[in-house]
Design an enzyme around this catalytic site. Structure first.
Site, PDB file in Angstrom:
ATOM      1  N   HIS A  81       0.839  -1.199   0.000  1.00  0.00           N
ATOM      2  CA  HIS A  81       0.000   0.000   0.000  1.00  0.00           C
ATOM      3  C   HIS A  81       0.868   1.240   0.000  1.00  0.00           C
ATOM      4  O   HIS A  81       1.884   1.321   0.692  1.00  0.00           O
ATOM      5  CB  HIS A  81      -1.030  -0.023   1.141  1.00  0.00           C
ATOM      6  CG  HIS A  81      -0.522   0.166   2.530  1.00  0.00           C
ATOM      7  ND1 HIS A  81      -0.289   1.401   3.093  1.00  0.00           N
ATOM      8  CD2 HIS A  81      -0.237  -0.740   3.492  1.00  0.00           C
ATOM      9  CE1 HIS A  81       0.107   1.251   4.342  1.00  0.00           C
ATOM     10  NE2 HIS A  81       0.171  -0.031   4.599  1.00  0.00           N
ATOM     11  N   ASP A 134      15.271  -8.561  -1.600  1.00  0.00           N
ATOM     12  CA  ASP A 134      15.847  -9.681  -2.350  1.00  0.00           C
ATOM     13  C   ASP A 134      14.873 -10.856  -2.390  1.00  0.00           C
ATOM     14  O   ASP A 134      14.764 -11.560  -3.392  1.00  0.00           O
ATOM     15  CB  ASP A 134      17.170 -10.128  -1.717  1.00  0.00           C
ATOM     16  CG  ASP A 134      18.279  -9.108  -1.889  1.00  0.00           C
ATOM     17  OD1 ASP A 134      19.270  -9.168  -1.135  1.00  0.00           O
ATOM     18  OD2 ASP A 134      18.145  -8.243  -2.770  1.00  0.00           O
ATOM     19  N   GLU A 192      -5.349   2.001   2.158  1.00  0.00           N
ATOM     20  CA  GLU A 192      -5.270   0.771   2.971  1.00  0.00           C
ATOM     21  C   GLU A 192      -5.537   1.106   4.419  1.00  0.00           C
ATOM     22  O   GLU A 192      -6.169   0.364   5.157  1.00  0.00           O
ATOM     23  CB  GLU A 192      -3.890   0.128   2.811  1.00  0.00           C
ATOM     24  CG  GLU A 192      -3.719  -1.207   3.529  1.00  0.00           C
ATOM     25  CD  GLU A 192      -3.291  -1.067   4.985  1.00  0.00           C
ATOM     26  OE1 GLU A 192      -2.918   0.048   5.385  1.00  0.00           O
ATOM     27  OE2 GLU A 192      -3.375  -2.062   5.726  1.00  0.00           O
TER      28      GLU A 192
HETATM   29  N1  DTR Z   1       0.776  -2.367   8.221  1.00  0.00           N
HETATM   30  C1  DTR Z   1      -0.367  -2.181   9.096  1.00  0.00           C
HETATM   31  C2  DTR Z   1      -1.268  -3.387   9.132  1.00  0.00           C
HETATM   32  C3  DTR Z   1      -0.593  -4.533   9.804  1.00  0.00           C
HETATM   33  C4  DTR Z   1      -0.446  -4.683  11.136  1.00  0.00           C
HETATM   34  N2  DTR Z   1       0.216  -5.890  11.397  1.00  0.00           N
HETATM   35  C5  DTR Z   1       0.479  -6.474  10.206  1.00  0.00           C
HETATM   36  C6  DTR Z   1       1.104  -7.686   9.921  1.00  0.00           C
HETATM   37  C7  DTR Z   1       1.252  -8.063   8.587  1.00  0.00           C
HETATM   38  C8  DTR Z   1       0.773  -7.225   7.576  1.00  0.00           C
HETATM   39  C9  DTR Z   1       0.127  -6.000   7.871  1.00  0.00           C
HETATM   40  C10 DTR Z   1      -0.003  -5.650   9.192  1.00  0.00           C
HETATM   41  C11 DTR Z   1      -1.180  -1.018   8.613  1.00  0.00           C
HETATM   42  O1  DTR Z   1      -1.138  -0.709   7.423  1.00  0.00           O
HETATM   43  O2  DTR Z   1      -1.855  -0.404   9.447  1.00  0.00           O
HETATM   44 ZN    ZN Z   2      -0.586   1.402   8.748  1.00  0.00          ZN
HETATM   45 ZN    ZN Z   3       0.584  -1.034   6.401  1.00  0.00          ZN
HETATM   46 CA    CA Z   4      20.032  -7.123  -1.857  1.00  0.00          CA
END
Ligand code: DTR
Ligand code: ZN
Ligand code: ZN
Ligand code: CA
Length: 443
Positions: A130, A311, A176
């Site tokens: 996102h 990677d 998102e």
């Molecule tokens: N990145 C966070 C959502 C989120 C929280 N824990 C995880 C674990 C794995 C993937 C995503 C997340 C957000 O966009 O708020």
């Molecule tokens: Zn977030």
């Molecule tokens: Zn996030």
């Molecule tokens: Ca690398």
């Protein structure tokens, strides 16, 4: 997904005893139509992704946020500027890009979809991240890190002029942070036919956390194994990712029945002492103490984690995109440890870890079995693929001869080659005993 498939159409050749060739197994109805993957160009190993390039994208996203009120949030100027930057990079690299707009909360949002021309359009491998931040800050780790990682992997595809068997697609999602609004919009906009063409969706949401962990999405066994195999090759331990279930852009794809996977380096959960012992960093502190905060800036990144994860994205694209490359013909993976087989008792297993290979296993995978036993008719022998799928090699029979010294040929083309394969043996008759002497897979 577990299924049992007889080694259909297989001539079992008993190498030790000159028996009339066993009857051909009636080809089993496969649980999954074995769509023959398209002929694929044999591809070199995935390239290293220069982490400096990934960080340069993050620096750009940081400067965009700085110039636009300190964030890149939905409905703010910083988000559209982020979209324009990423799109410009991809257009210049030969991708076919499309902006998908929608309205949320009275403001326009955009997804950016980029297709790499070529590959079998009915076999799509998709990666996504996102691009929006929260309003509180620039969102460089959440999720500039994933956005920059897949962008640089896309540019590596272009630099390599890759011609994978499968079609590669990349997605940068809007909104998102308000509940996967953009990715839901995208999945809902697909016809069911187009949805069914997406074989895998890989999500990368926070992959550069400053106090990093290495978490692998466990939603799909094969994709889980793919990343586990990659990190075990680096000597980096991983843990299953469960914190993000339903909380990021893989969720709409999973809900649509599409196989999902991905990587995560941690958010506001606290790193334990055990995790710090294997991953380094600081126990008792959050993986990302700037999660959803104004301090989620370009200083809020661990370069090693960002590098390794980027990677791994390239490795996944090259591996999944090829579809059918297998290890060089003749590659052997063997286990010679003796394993006692309990008489008329529980099944035992012996494992081989197949690493450093890409693509699917071959349609003629050789399984060499050497079992010492005083009455082989008691034995049931199965090959178990990394995703748990079982292939019957030998059923019990009225056969008093000793030992099994046989090479079976299995159509394993539906399986990813990389991962832990097992030979499973059970003695289902009384009195006679034996042991697995050795077994091997020859690609
Ligand atoms: N990145 C966070 C959502 C989120 C929280 N824990 C995880 C674990 C794995 C993937 C995503 C997340 C957000 O966009 O708020
Ligand atoms: Zn977030
Ligand atoms: Zn996030
Ligand atoms: Ca690398």
């Amino acid at each position: 997904m577990r299924r049992t498939t007889l080694a259909g159409g297989t001539v079992v050749t008993l190498a030790a005893t000159l028996l009339a060739p066993a009857a051909l197994f009636a080809p089993a109805a496969q649980a999954r139509p074995a769509a023959a993957p398209p002929a694929a160009q044999a591809l070199a190993a995935a390239p290293d992704i220069p982490v400096a390039n990934v960080k340069a994208h993050l620096a750009k996203l940081q400067s965009i946020a700085t110039a636009n009120g300190g964030n890149r949030a939905h409905g703010k100027a910083g988000y559209k500027a982020s979209i324009d930057y990423v799109k410009g990079q991809l257009d210049a690299a030969g991708f076919t890009t499309a902006l998908q707009s929608y309205t949320y909360g009275g403001a326009t949002g955009w997804n950016l979809i980029a297709d790499w021309p070529g590959g079998d359009a009915s076999h799509v491998v998709m990666v996504g991240a996102h691009l929006d931040s929260v309003t509180a800050g620039p969102g460089i780790n959440d999720d500039g890190s994933g956005s920059a990682g897949i962008l640089e992997a896309a540019l590596a595809v272009s630099r390599a002029a890759l011609q994978p068997a499968k079609h590669l697609r990349f997605g940068w999602w809007g909104t998102e942070e308000a509940g996967m609004v953009g990715s839901k919009n995208y999945v809902n906009s697909l016809s069911s036919a187009d949805r069914s063409k997406i074989e895998s969706y890989l999500n990368f949401d926070m992959i550069g956390s400053p106090n990093p962990g290495y978490f692998v999405y466990d939603d799909d066994t094969a994709l889980d194994q793919l990343f586990q195999g990659y990190f075990s090759g680096l000597g980096v331990a991983t843990e299953p990712e469960t914190e993000g279930d339903g909380r990021s852009d893989h969720s709409p794809f999973k809900n649509a029945g599409i196989r999902v996977g991905g990587l995560f380096s941690g958010a506001d959960y606290i790193k334990t002492a055990a995790q710090a012992a294997k991953w380094g960093g600081t126990s008792g502190q959050a993986f990302d103490r700037c999660y959803h905060a104004s301090c989620d800036t370009s200083a809020n990144i661990n370069d090693t984690a960002l590098d390794r994860m980027s990677d791994a994205i390239a490795y996944a694209l090259w591996t999944l995109g090829t579809g059918t490359t297998t290890p060089p013909a003749g590659t052997v993976f063997e286990n010679t440890t003796d394993v006692a087989i309990p008489d008329n008792g529980a099944a035992v297993t012996s494992s081989v870890a197949v690493t450093g290979v890409s693509g699917n296993a071959p349609a003629a995978l050789k399984v060499g079995v050497d079992i010492k036993h005083t009455w082989r008719g008691d034995l049931v022998i199965d090959l178990v693929a990394p995703d748990g799928s079982t292939y019957r090699l030998k059923s019990s029979a009225n056969d008093s001869a000793p030992n099994v010294l046989t090479t079976y040929t299995v159509n394993a083309s539906a399986e990813l080659a990389a991962g832990t394969w097992k030979l499973k043996v059970q003695d289902v008759g009384p009195q006679d005993t034996g042991y697995i002497d050795s077994w091997k897979l020859t690609f």
